[in-house]
Design a protein around this motif. Structure first.
Motif: not given
Length: 67
Positions: A22-25, A66-67
């Motif tokens: 997951s990265i951002y949305s 990741g984020n």
């Protein structure tokens, strides 16, 4: 979790399964160059790891994106 623990866990999944993170949305496929060893602070009791600071002990970590 250690690298040894991670390897053991990954062996429980189908070997041809794509890996995404997951990265951002959204999500992005994981590539070998996305993983690196970085120096960061020792983990707190709650598992949180801060960026390396000169006033705190640090250690190397295998870091995923990741984020």
């Amino acid at each position: 979790m250690t690298v040894k623990d991670l390897i053991k866990l990954l062996q429980t999944f189908p070997s041809d399964l794509p890996v995404a993170y997951s990265i951002y949305s959204e999500q992005c496929l994981l590539e070998a160059q996305d993983i690196s060893v970085v120096e960061a602070c020792e983990a707190r009791a709650d598992g949180w790891v801060q960026d390396k600071r000169p006033d705190m002990p640090s250690r190397p970590y295998l870091m995923f994106p990741g984020n």
